[in-house]
Design a protein around this motif. Structure first.
Motif, mmCIF file in Angstrom:
data_model
loop_
_atom_site.group_PDB
_atom_site.id
_atom_site.type_symbol
_atom_site.label_atom_id
_atom_site.label_comp_id
_atom_site.label_asym_id
_atom_site.label_seq_id
_atom_site.Cartn_x
_atom_site.Cartn_y
_atom_site.Cartn_z
ATOM 1 N N ALA A 38 0.842 -1.198 0.000
ATOM 2 C CA ALA A 38 0.000 0.000 0.000
ATOM 3 C C ALA A 38 0.880 1.252 0.000
ATOM 4 C CB ALA A 38 -0.907 0.002 1.217
ATOM 5 N N THR A 39 0.514 2.204 -0.847
ATOM 6 C CA THR A 39 1.273 3.449 -0.922
ATOM 7 C C THR A 39 0.335 4.640 -0.827
ATOM 8 O OG1 THR A 39 1.100 3.659 -3.329
ATOM 9 C CG2 THR A 39 2.970 2.404 -2.482
ATOM 10 N N GLY A 40 0.912 5.772 -0.489
ATOM 11 C CA GLY A 40 0.195 7.018 -0.628
ATOM 12 C C GLY A 40 0.152 7.378 -2.103
ATOM 13 N N VAL A 41 -0.663 8.335 -2.463
ATOM 14 C CA VAL A 41 -0.777 8.775 -3.847
ATOM 15 C C VAL A 41 -0.328 10.227 -3.915
ATOM 16 C CG1 VAL A 41 -2.334 9.092 -5.813
ATOM 17 C CG2 VAL A 41 -2.717 7.198 -4.209
ATOM 18 N N THR A 42 0.544 10.504 -4.869
ATOM 19 C CA THR A 42 1.047 11.862 -5.026
ATOM 20 C C THR A 42 0.865 12.339 -6.458
ATOM 21 O OG1 THR A 42 3.317 11.323 -5.712
ATOM 22 C CG2 THR A 42 2.868 11.345 -3.338
ATOM 23 N N GLY A 54 2.897 17.635 -14.911
ATOM 24 C CA GLY A 54 2.797 16.809 -13.712
ATOM 25 C C GLY A 54 2.354 15.402 -14.033
ATOM 26 N N LEU A 55 2.515 14.525 -13.056
ATOM 27 C CA LEU A 55 2.085 13.144 -13.191
ATOM 28 C C LEU A 55 1.748 12.570 -11.829
ATOM 29 C CD1 LEU A 55 5.012 10.641 -13.631
ATOM 30 C CD2 LEU A 55 5.398 13.014 -13.008
ATOM 31 N N THR A 56 0.870 11.576 -11.829
ATOM 32 C CA THR A 56 0.565 10.839 -10.611
ATOM 33 C C THR A 56 1.705 9.860 -10.370
ATOM 34 O OG1 THR A 56 -1.797 11.058 -10.951
ATOM 35 C CG2 THR A 56 -1.086 9.257 -9.531
ATOM 36 N N ALA A 57 2.170 9.774 -9.132
ATOM 37 C CA ALA A 57 3.298 8.896 -8.821
ATOM 38 C C ALA A 57 3.122 8.275 -7.440
ATOM 39 C CB ALA A 57 4.603 9.684 -8.859
ATOM 40 N N LYS A 76 10.504 6.393 -18.192
ATOM 41 C CA LYS A 76 11.184 7.073 -19.298
ATOM 42 C C LYS A 76 10.235 7.475 -20.420
ATOM 43 C CE LYS A 76 15.742 5.068 -18.589
ATOM 44 N NZ LYS A 76 16.787 4.179 -19.134
ATOM 45 N N ARG A 77 9.058 6.872 -20.489
ATOM 46 C CA ARG A 77 8.077 7.208 -21.524
ATOM 47 C C ARG A 77 7.171 8.369 -21.118
ATOM 48 N NH1 ARG A 77 5.321 1.590 -21.672
ATOM 49 N NH2 ARG A 77 5.629 2.063 -19.496
ATOM 50 N N ALA A 78 7.233 8.804 -19.866
ATOM 51 C CA ALA A 78 6.339 9.861 -19.372
ATOM 52 C C ALA A 78 6.715 11.216 -19.975
ATOM 53 C CB ALA A 78 6.404 9.941 -17.851
ATOM 54 N N ALA A 79 5.715 11.945 -20.429
ATOM 55 C CA ALA A 79 5.940 13.280 -20.984
ATOM 56 C C ALA A 79 6.566 14.212 -19.948
ATOM 57 C CB ALA A 79 4.620 13.863 -21.486
ATOM 58 N N THR A 80 6.250 14.014 -18.693
ATOM 59 C CA THR A 80 6.759 14.874 -17.622
ATOM 60 C C THR A 80 8.271 14.776 -17.468
ATOM 61 O OG1 THR A 80 4.641 14.643 -16.480
ATOM 62 C CG2 THR A 80 6.456 15.462 -15.162
ATOM 63 N N PHE A 106 -4.001 13.240 -13.564
ATOM 64 C CA PHE A 106 -2.559 13.300 -13.788
ATOM 65 C C PHE A 106 -1.958 11.934 -14.124
ATOM 66 C CE2 PHE A 106 -3.284 17.395 -11.933
ATOM 67 C CZ PHE A 106 -2.361 18.207 -12.580
ATOM 68 N N ALA A 107 -2.755 10.872 -14.037
ATOM 69 C CA ALA A 107 -2.293 9.530 -14.401
ATOM 70 C C ALA A 107 -2.450 9.254 -15.890
ATOM 71 C CB ALA A 107 -3.054 8.474 -13.590
#
Length: 179
Positions: A38-42, A54-57, A76-80, A106-107
């Motif tokens: 489980a992770t937080g969402v940023t 920006g992006l969801t990470a 590496k494929r992310a536009a951000t 943002f995802a």
């Protein structure tokens, strides 16, 4: 040494004459296994000469207290990615439980619309979502290779804990804390 019910064998001997076999690990299996963590969402944002993006990470971690460092792994494929490299700054916006729609926005690939969001800046030019649970504003101090990702190490130059309940991600879906 034989494993207990995991369906593989390996030799734990340190004798160089014994061979150790490694099988290729499936990306789908890794995703399923790590999805149990489980992770937080940023939302990681950046701003500057290259523009705002920006992006969801959830591949985000506190790295060091002295100096204050965090890391963010970006596909590496992310536009951000190129925006982060050129702007040399980012903010990690930790989302509240009621901000799932922002996470989903943002995802998705493509341009990011900040127009209906309450944003501000602190020390860098990275947009901070003023309604988020907490944030850190960072200057990029190093970019490291990480397989199909690049790892951005950022020195925290500002931040705030604004309180509330976090948005979580587990097992392929959004979750909330329960007591």
């Amino acid at each position: 040494m034989r494993s207990r019910g995991f369906g593989f064998e390996w030799s734990g001997a340190r004798n160089s004459s014994q061979r150790v076999f490694f099988m290729t690990f499936s990306a789908n299996k890794q995703r399923k296994i790590m999805g149990q963590f489980a992770t937080g969402v940023t939302v990681v944002t950046t701003g500057g000469e290259a523009g705002v993006h920006g992006l969801t990470a959830n591949a985000v971690a506190s790295l060091s207290l002295n100096p204050p460092l965090v890391l963010v792994a970006v596909d590496k494929r992310a536009a951000t990615l190129e925006f982060l490299k050129k702007n040399r700054c980012f903010a990690v916006n930790i989302l509240r439980v009621d901000q799932e729609k922002i996470s989903r926005r943002f995802a998705t690939p493509g341009p990011k619309d900040f127009s209906d969001l309450n944003v501000a800046t602190a020390v860098t030019s990275a947009p901070i979502l003023t309604d988020c649970l907490a944030f850190v504003d960072c200057r990029v101090v190093e970019i490291l290779p990480g397989g199909d990702h690049e790892i951005f190490v950022g020195e925290i130059v500002a931040g705030e804990d604004q309180g509330g309940e976090p948005l979580l991600y587990h097992g392929g879906g959004y979750r909330r804390l329960s007591e």
